[in-house]
Motif scaffolding. Structure first.
Motif, PDB file in Angstrom:
ATOM      1  N   VAL A  40      13.454 -15.475  13.159  1.00  0.00           N
ATOM      2  CA  VAL A  40      14.582 -15.117  12.289  1.00  0.00           C
ATOM      3  C   VAL A  40      14.177 -14.137  11.196  1.00  0.00           C
ATOM      4  O   VAL A  40      13.050 -14.154  10.696  1.00  0.00           O
ATOM      5  N   SER A  41      15.140 -13.291  10.837  1.00  0.00           N
ATOM      6  CA  SER A  41      15.018 -12.426   9.659  1.00  0.00           C
ATOM      7  C   SER A  41      15.611 -13.150   8.460  1.00  0.00           C
ATOM      8  O   SER A  41      16.258 -14.189   8.605  1.00  0.00           O
ATOM      9  N   ALA A  42      15.446 -12.547   7.309  1.00  0.00           N
ATOM     10  CA  ALA A  42      16.061 -13.078   6.100  1.00  0.00           C
ATOM     11  C   ALA A  42      17.575 -12.914   6.179  1.00  0.00           C
ATOM     12  O   ALA A  42      18.073 -11.983   6.812  1.00  0.00           O
ATOM     13  N   MET A  43      18.309 -13.815   5.544  1.00  0.00           N
ATOM     14  CA  MET A  43      19.771 -13.797   5.617  1.00  0.00           C
ATOM     15  C   MET A  43      20.350 -12.533   4.967  1.00  0.00           C
ATOM     16  O   MET A  43      20.028 -12.224   3.819  1.00  0.00           O
ATOM     17  N   SER A  46      19.216 -10.296   1.866  1.00  0.00           N
ATOM     18  CA  SER A  46      18.363 -10.986   0.889  1.00  0.00           C
ATOM     19  C   SER A  46      17.040 -10.271   0.644  1.00  0.00           C
ATOM     20  O   SER A  46      16.523 -10.320  -0.472  1.00  0.00           O
ATOM     21  N   THR A  47      16.495  -9.571   1.654  1.00  0.00           N
ATOM     22  CA  THR A  47      15.257  -8.826   1.385  1.00  0.00           C
ATOM     23  C   THR A  47      15.529  -7.706   0.377  1.00  0.00           C
ATOM     24  O   THR A  47      14.757  -7.508  -0.575  1.00  0.00           O
ATOM     25  N   ASP A  48      16.638  -6.992   0.567  1.00  0.00           N
ATOM     26  CA  ASP A  48      17.018  -5.955  -0.400  1.00  0.00           C
ATOM     27  C   ASP A  48      17.174  -6.546  -1.798  1.00  0.00           C
ATOM     28  O   ASP A  48      16.742  -5.949  -2.785  1.00  0.00           O
ATOM     29  N   ARG A 150       9.510  -3.029   6.647  1.00  0.00           N
ATOM     30  CA  ARG A 150      10.931  -3.321   6.818  1.00  0.00           C
ATOM     31  C   ARG A 150      11.298  -3.370   8.299  1.00  0.00           C
ATOM     32  O   ARG A 150      10.822  -2.546   9.088  1.00  0.00           O
ATOM     33  N   GLY A 151      12.119  -4.312   8.649  1.00  0.00           N
ATOM     34  CA  GLY A 151      12.500  -4.464  10.050  1.00  0.00           C
ATOM     35  C   GLY A 151      11.423  -5.150  10.890  1.00  0.00           C
ATOM     36  O   GLY A 151      11.513  -5.202  12.109  1.00  0.00           O
ATOM     37  N   GLY A 152      10.402  -5.703  10.222  1.00  0.00           N
ATOM     38  CA  GLY A 152       9.234  -6.203  10.934  1.00  0.00           C
ATOM     39  C   GLY A 152       9.451  -7.453  11.778  1.00  0.00           C
ATOM     40  O   GLY A 152       8.581  -7.823  12.566  1.00  0.00           O
ATOM     41  N   SER A 153      10.606  -8.093  11.660  1.00  0.00           N
ATOM     42  CA  SER A 153      10.827  -9.296  12.471  1.00  0.00           C
ATOM     43  C   SER A 153      10.873  -8.989  13.966  1.00  0.00           C
ATOM     44  O   SER A 153      10.507  -9.826  14.794  1.00  0.00           O
ATOM     45  N   ASP A 154      11.329  -7.786  14.304  1.00  0.00           N
ATOM     46  CA  ASP A 154      11.292  -7.372  15.716  1.00  0.00           C
ATOM     47  C   ASP A 154       9.859  -7.453  16.239  1.00  0.00           C
ATOM     48  O   ASP A 154       9.604  -7.933  17.341  1.00  0.00           O
ATOM     49  N   THR A 155       8.943  -6.942  15.414  1.00  0.00           N
ATOM     50  CA  THR A 155       7.536  -6.925  15.827  1.00  0.00           C
ATOM     51  C   THR A 155       7.006  -8.344  15.969  1.00  0.00           C
ATOM     52  O   THR A 155       6.290  -8.656  16.919  1.00  0.00           O
TER      53      THR A 155
HETATM   54  N1  ASP Z   1      13.869  -9.122   6.333  1.00  0.00           N
HETATM   55  C1  ASP Z   1      13.039  -7.989   6.600  1.00  0.00           C
HETATM   56  C2  ASP Z   1      13.804  -6.702   6.312  1.00  0.00           C
HETATM   57  O1  ASP Z   1      14.947  -6.764   5.910  1.00  0.00           O
HETATM   58  C3  ASP Z   1      12.508  -7.995   7.995  1.00  0.00           C
HETATM   59  C4  ASP Z   1      13.562  -7.866   9.079  1.00  0.00           C
HETATM   60  O2  ASP Z   1      14.747  -8.002   8.834  1.00  0.00           O
HETATM   61  O3  ASP Z   1      13.157  -7.621  10.219  1.00  0.00           O
HETATM   62  O4  ASP Z   1      13.240  -5.655   6.445  1.00  0.00           O
END
Ligand code: ASP
Ligand code: MG
Length: 416
Positions: A40-43, A46-48, A150-155
């Motif tokens: 899962v990623s952050a809701m 929430s990361t922003d 950023r976006g690292g949950s895919d990885t």
């Molecule tokens: N929560 C992190 C982001 O917003 C990681 C992700 O969503 O993959 O970058």
């Protein structure tokens, strides 16, 4: 029984309703008889929001502390999802990246995964549990908590799928798949049922945000089939696999647009060996991702070097470039933030000449000026003024036959 890794992005788990919908789908997959590992990623945002908070508190933001802060977002998601699964009678357990042995290097904020141990996942799966893992994070060789960029949950998802030998890695997001262009920019864009890893890599590198670049590299290197699909409609999405396109497939799969970069030009650089190295080495050392580079032919022993960097890295790049330019006695440095990159990507380009020429002709006919060009065997990218972005993307999408989803076939060479 298949082993499926399912990754849910921020919008998929943005609020309690979404969280319950995801729990329903995970429960459904599990009851269907498959083993499931969820990442899962952050809701939502929430990361922003955590980054905003840090900006309000501090201008220094040590990497270690930023990573401690940002990894909390994913912890919120993983525990809530497990609770929702418990309501559904599913035995699920949450894990941080560190707990499942995602070992990274020490580059805070953009750490690379070195190894996935995965022992606790194997144990929990053997006990017939669903595993829910916090994305985007790991633990470094120096035992510190790190984030993957950023976006690292895919990885995270792909790395786990590779380590466990999963049958597929499903990436759930808010779009129904990979499109022939960003539908917000090109309304005629259509969903692609299949792209291969090379195309997806080029698309991600060219600025497509659907999948993080590193996750695609990982998937290609470890032969993990990806299925990008929507957690809002649950309809079949886009498969990303190693399969080569067939003869009937279009030469161009997509038009990719990117307005997240800026252009830097170092003027009047002495034209001698070692100058490019002197400029780009410190940028690389500072983890600034330099994308396109153009060096003009020199006149009177001086030349101009232009390159693009992510807007987000501009501050760091500026400082470094100013210093290096002074050392090499360059004439000056200029910046342009109002640029955009438009790329054509298609595995069919390898065997079909003339695509670049058609692209440039189309842009010329639409009065779009090209500032920089770069190519690979299956991609052609141009930098243009950001004000031309929509026009350029739409005319290329039309010119290469993508509006109706039909193939663009290159004109046959004239017979003599
Ligand atoms: N929560 C992190 C982001 O917003 C990681 C992700 O969503 O993959 O970058
Ligand atoms: Mg996110």
């Amino acid at each position: 029984m298949a082993l499926i890794v399912q990754k849910y992005g921020g919008t998929s788990v943005a609020d309690p309703d979404r969280m319950r919908a995801v729990a329903d789908h995970v429960a459904f997959t599990k009851r269907h008889g498959d083993q499931v590992v969820v990442v899962v990623s952050a809701m939502g945002k929430s990361t922003d929001n955590l980054i905003k908070l840090a900006n309000e508190v501090s201008s220094v933001q040590p990497g270690r502390e930023m990573d401690m802060l940002l990894t909390t977002g994913e912890r919120v998601s993983m525990s809530l999802l497990c609770m929702a699964l418990a309501d559904r009678g599913i035995d699920a357990m949450s894990f941080t990246g560190s707990q499942v042995g995602i070992i990274t290097d020490t580059a805070h904020g953009k750490a690379k995964i070195l190894e996935v141990r995965g022992d606790r996942l194997r144990e929990a799966l053997a006990e017939d549990r669903v595993c829910v893992v916090a994305g985007f994070q790991g633990v470094s060789t120096a035992k510190e908590i790190t984030t993957l960029g950023r976006g690292g949950s895919d990885t995270t998802a792909v790395a786990i799928a590779a380590a466990l030998g999963a049958d597929a890695c499903e990436i759930y997001t808010d779009v129904t798949g990979v499109f022939s262009a960003d539908p917000r920019i090109v309304p005629q864009a259509h969903k692609l049922s299949h792209v291969n890893f090379d195309e997806m890599l080029e698309m991600a590198g060219a600025g497509s945000k659907v999948l993080a670049l590193r996750s695609v590299e990982f998937a290609r290197n470890h032969h993990v089939p990806l299925h990008v699909r929507s957690s809002f409609t649950w309809e079949p999405g886009t498969w990303v696999t190693s399969e080569e396109p067939s003869m009937e497939d279009p030469i161009i799969s997509g038009v990719v647009t990117d307005s997240s970069e800026a252009k830097v030009t170092v003027l009047g650089v002495p034209d001698r060996p070692g100058i490019s190295a002197a400029l780009f080495e410190p940028l690389a050392a500072a983890n600034v991702n330099v994308d396109m580079i153009v060096q003009n032919t020199s006149t009177e022993g001086r030349t101009d070097i232009s390159f693009t960097v992510p807007l987000a890295d501009m501050k760091v790049a500026e400082g470094i470039v100013a210093e290096v330019a002074q050392q090499m006695e360059a004439a000056g440095v200029t910046h342009d933030n109002d640029i955009a990159k438009v790329s054509l990507v298609g595995a069919g380009m390898k065997t079909s000449p003339g695509v670049a020429a058609s692209m440039f002709r189309t842009l010329a006919e639409n009065d779009v000026n090209i500032q920089m060009i770069s190519t690979s065997t299956i991609r052609i990218s141009v930098v243009i003024a950001s004000s031309d972005l929509e026009k350029a993307a739409r005319c290329l999408h039309t010119a290469f036959g993508l509006d109706s989803g039909q193939a663009y076939s290159a004109p046959l060479p004239e017979r003599k």
